[in-house]
Design a protein around this motif. Structure first.
Motif, PDB file in Angstrom:
ATOM      1  N   GLY A  21      71.950  51.690   2.694  1.00  0.00           N
ATOM      2  CA  GLY A  21      71.645  53.077   2.352  1.00  0.00           C
ATOM      3  C   GLY A  21      72.001  54.033   3.477  1.00  0.00           C
ATOM      4  O   GLY A  21      72.471  55.150   3.235  1.00  0.00           O
ATOM      5  N   ALA A  22      71.804  53.575   4.726  1.00  0.00           N
ATOM      6  CA  ALA A  22      72.110  54.442   5.867  1.00  0.00           C
ATOM      7  C   ALA A  22      73.604  54.673   6.007  1.00  0.00           C
ATOM      8  O   ALA A  22      74.048  55.807   6.249  1.00  0.00           O
ATOM      9  CB  ALA A  22      71.538  53.830   7.145  1.00  0.00           C
ATOM     10  N   LEU A  68      79.039  54.931  23.203  1.00  0.00           N
ATOM     11  CA  LEU A  68      77.718  55.003  23.837  1.00  0.00           C
ATOM     12  C   LEU A  68      76.648  54.557  22.840  1.00  0.00           C
ATOM     13  O   LEU A  68      75.723  53.816  23.193  1.00  0.00           O
ATOM     14  CB  LEU A  68      77.442  56.425  24.317  1.00  0.00           C
ATOM     15  CG  LEU A  68      76.071  56.661  24.960  1.00  0.00           C
ATOM     16  CD1 LEU A  68      75.871  55.758  26.161  1.00  0.00           C
ATOM     17  CD2 LEU A  68      75.919  58.127  25.358  1.00  0.00           C
ATOM     18  N   GLY A  69      76.774  54.984  21.591  1.00  0.00           N
ATOM     19  CA  GLY A  69      75.814  54.594  20.570  1.00  0.00           C
ATOM     20  C   GLY A  69      75.796  53.099  20.341  1.00  0.00           C
ATOM     21  O   GLY A  69      74.729  52.487  20.198  1.00  0.00           O
ATOM     22  N   GLY A  70      76.980  52.488  20.305  1.00  0.00           N
ATOM     23  CA  GLY A  70      77.042  51.053  20.100  1.00  0.00           C
ATOM     24  C   GLY A  70      76.398  50.277  21.228  1.00  0.00           C
ATOM     25  O   GLY A  70      75.656  49.317  20.999  1.00  0.00           O
ATOM     26  N   PHE A 118      75.222  56.927  16.616  1.00  0.00           N
ATOM     27  CA  PHE A 118      74.217  55.953  17.034  1.00  0.00           C
ATOM     28  C   PHE A 118      73.738  55.103  15.859  1.00  0.00           C
ATOM     29  O   PHE A 118      73.411  53.929  16.025  1.00  0.00           O
ATOM     30  CB  PHE A 118      73.027  56.679  17.679  1.00  0.00           C
ATOM     31  CG  PHE A 118      73.275  57.129  19.086  1.00  0.00           C
ATOM     32  CD1 PHE A 118      72.856  56.372  20.161  1.00  0.00           C
ATOM     33  CD2 PHE A 118      73.940  58.319  19.350  1.00  0.00           C
ATOM     34  CE1 PHE A 118      73.081  56.782  21.471  1.00  0.00           C
ATOM     35  CE2 PHE A 118      74.173  58.747  20.643  1.00  0.00           C
ATOM     36  CZ  PHE A 118      73.756  57.980  21.707  1.00  0.00           C
ATOM     37  N   LEU A 119      73.679  55.704  14.678  1.00  0.00           N
ATOM     38  CA  LEU A 119      73.201  54.999  13.493  1.00  0.00           C
ATOM     39  C   LEU A 119      74.132  53.876  13.062  1.00  0.00           C
ATOM     40  O   LEU A 119      73.683  52.751  12.779  1.00  0.00           O
ATOM     41  CB  LEU A 119      73.077  55.989  12.325  1.00  0.00           C
ATOM     42  CG  LEU A 119      71.726  56.617  12.021  1.00  0.00           C
ATOM     43  CD1 LEU A 119      71.869  57.603  10.878  1.00  0.00           C
ATOM     44  CD2 LEU A 119      70.709  55.543  11.671  1.00  0.00           C
ATOM     45  N   ALA A 120      75.428  54.178  12.957  1.00  0.00           N
ATOM     46  CA  ALA A 120      76.371  53.244  12.346  1.00  0.00           C
ATOM     47  C   ALA A 120      76.451  51.897  13.082  1.00  0.00           C
ATOM     48  O   ALA A 120      76.298  50.841  12.453  1.00  0.00           O
ATOM     49  CB  ALA A 120      77.751  53.886  12.224  1.00  0.00           C
ATOM     50  N   GLY A 400      80.470  49.753  17.444  1.00  0.00           N
ATOM     51  CA  GLY A 400      80.892  51.035  17.995  1.00  0.00           C
ATOM     52  C   GLY A 400      82.401  51.136  18.102  1.00  0.00           C
ATOM     53  O   GLY A 400      82.993  52.178  17.804  1.00  0.00           O
ATOM     54  N   LEU A 401      83.037  50.045  18.515  1.00  0.00           N
ATOM     55  CA  LEU A 401      84.497  50.032  18.607  1.00  0.00           C
ATOM     56  C   LEU A 401      85.134  50.213  17.226  1.00  0.00           C
ATOM     57  O   LEU A 401      86.095  50.974  17.062  1.00  0.00           O
ATOM     58  CB  LEU A 401      84.969  48.723  19.234  1.00  0.00           C
ATOM     59  CG  LEU A 401      84.685  48.543  20.726  1.00  0.00           C
ATOM     60  CD1 LEU A 401      84.954  47.102  21.152  1.00  0.00           C
ATOM     61  CD2 LEU A 401      85.533  49.498  21.551  1.00  0.00           C
TER      62      LEU A 401
END
Length: 479
Positions: A21-22, A68-70, A118-120, A400-401
């Motif tokens: 869902g996200a 950065l998020g990953g 950051f979410l993914a 992240g990549l």
């Protein structure tokens, strides 16, 4: 999180669909905004530059903070990052809905892009942590990738419907969905034992600042490509600045006691091929979708809703990716399925190349059906391959990549076809000749992606196809 028979139980399915869902929320959010842009311009009196900035702001936030998020997901906890940034996404999407000035919308879109960055990767890492390596993870990632892809296609229709009510609902609808997902995630989503363990070492602040600055500048340089030769010097300077910061980042990571990114992961040839293929495949799709939208709305005069409904058939990947693709991967291997998807995409774009001013929908339909099939065959294997040869503790970084490649591919695809279509059309206008010429770019991109994948096939020509229950790394490592 599986039954003794190796099947998903009710709880594991619930967790998977919360995470799906996200990623669906992210895709539908982007697609709906694209449909709503003309209405936003009319209501707020925005210039063309400001309108383009709404798309660029999201790209900058997403592309700039993705790595950065990953890594933050791996270091600070995937569940914590997922929940925290889902809240940020919810809040700033709502602020976009109440915006009365262009700068408010720009700010909201930038921060929403950062939240998605950051979410993914946190969501993808949570999926791989929740399902053991093997057929079960293959199925889970197939479902995840299918629903992610469906967000982009179904968002066109949803955006068209919501714009008829009011463009602000394009921002309010994601708030409602995000709130439901947040409540479910608080109950269902858990970190694994290793992620709950306390972290030691220092956070690599110099690495974080340099890579974020580099990604922001590079993303901005890509966005500026659509302006063609206008301001070319600025574009080159911005790109050069991004590359310089990237060099600084590499130097910092080599000396850091606790590096933000372990540089050895960037030397993984299979991972490099996967991300290059993802960039080219998604860039080709984004460019093709943008050109089709221009053709239907600018040349044919169709409404946003009519355009969305016309392309609804592309959403068949939402059904095929979770059901057919995992079986195909188990039967033929990840690389073969991916190559079939890329070849299907090339055929789809080629079939659309002779587009005429009076084409019937029946003439367009084969291309749209094949695009949906291509997404079903390619997107899932790319998602699976992104973490295949990476340590479990670095799955956030691997995600992240992948999403960095996808976002840069999207920006490159749209910027590239925009520049080519305007130049080929003459006098800065969108013409049918310009659209046909620009279509050559997605065709070329996806053919290069197919060549990259064919290289992997050639290297593994002596390896027999995987059995349905074969371990997953052997199935996906070569993409």
């Amino acid at each position: 999180m599986a039954t003794s028979s190796g099947r998903m139980d009710g709880r594991s399915l619930s967790v998977l669909f919360v995470l799906c869902g996200a990623i669906f929320l992210e895709g539908i959010d982007v697609a709906m905004l694209n449909v709503a842009l003309p209405a936003i311009r009319t209501d707020l009196g925005l210039s063309t530059g400001a309108l383009s900035g709404l798309v660029s702001a999201y790209v900058l936030g997403y592309g700039g903070f993705m790595l950065l998020g990953g890594r933050a997901a791996d270091l600070l906890g995937r569940r914590r990052m997922f929940l925290t940034w889902l809240v940020v996404f919810l809040v700033f999407s709502g602020l976009g809905g109440v915006a009365t000035e262009g700068w408010m919308l720009l700010t909201a879109r930038f921060v929403t892009g950062v939240a998605a960055a950051f979410l993914a990767p946190a969501g993808l890492a949570l999926v791989t942590a929740a399902f053991p390596d093997g057929p079960l993870r293959t199925r889970a990632l197939g479902i995840y990738a299918g629903i992610a892809a469906g967000g982009y296609t179904l968002g066109l229709v949803a955006g068209g419907l919501l714009v008829t009510i009011g463009w602000r609902w394009v921002f309010f609808a994601p708030v409602i969905l995000a709130a439901v997902l947040l409540l479910a995630a608080l109950v269902l989503v858990k970190d694994d034992e290793e992620q709950r363990a306390p972290r030691t070492g220092r956070f690599d602040l110099a690495g974080a600042l340099s890579i974020t600055g580099a990604m922001l500048l590079l993303a901005y340089a890509v966005v500026r490509l659509e302006h063609g030769t206008a301001g070319l010097a600025t574009t080159v300077l911005v790109g050069a600045g991004g590359l310089l910061l990237l060099g600084v980042f590499v130097a910092v990571e080599r000396r850091a006691a606790d590096p933000l990114v372990r540089l050895e992961i960037l030397r993984n040839a299979a991972l490099a091929r996967t991300n290059l293929t993802a960039l080219l495949f998604i860039g080709a799709f984004a460019g093709f979708q943008f050109l089709v939208t221009l053709y239907l709305q600018e040349i044919r005069g169709w409404s946003p809703l009519e355009t969305g409904l016309a392309m609804l058939v592309v959403g068949l990947d939402t059904v095929l990716a979770p059901t057919l693709t995992p079986w195909l991967v188990g039967r033929f291997g990840n690389t073969r399925v991916l190559f079939a998807g890329l070849a299907t995409a090339a055929l789809s774009y080629l079939l659309f190349l002779p587009v005429a001013p009076d084409w019937t929908y029946a003439a367009m339909l084969p291309s749209f059906v094949l695009v949906g099939m291509a997404f079903a065959l390619a997107y899932g294997p790319l998602t699976m391959a992104s973490t295949a040869e990476v340590d479990e503790r670095e799955h956030g970084l691997a995600g992240g990549l992948l999403y960095t490649a996808i976002q840069f591919g999207t920006a490159l695809g749209i910027s590239g076809v925009t520049a080519v279509s305007v130049v080929a059309g003459g006098a800065g206008r969108i013409t049918l000749d310009g659209i046909r010429t620009a279509l050559l770019l997605p065709i070329a991109a996806v053919l290069v992606a197919a060549l990259v994948t064919a290289f992997s096939l050639r290297r593994r020509v002596s390896t027999p196809p995987n059995a349905p229950d074969a371990p997953e790394p052997q199935a996906v490592a070569s993409a």
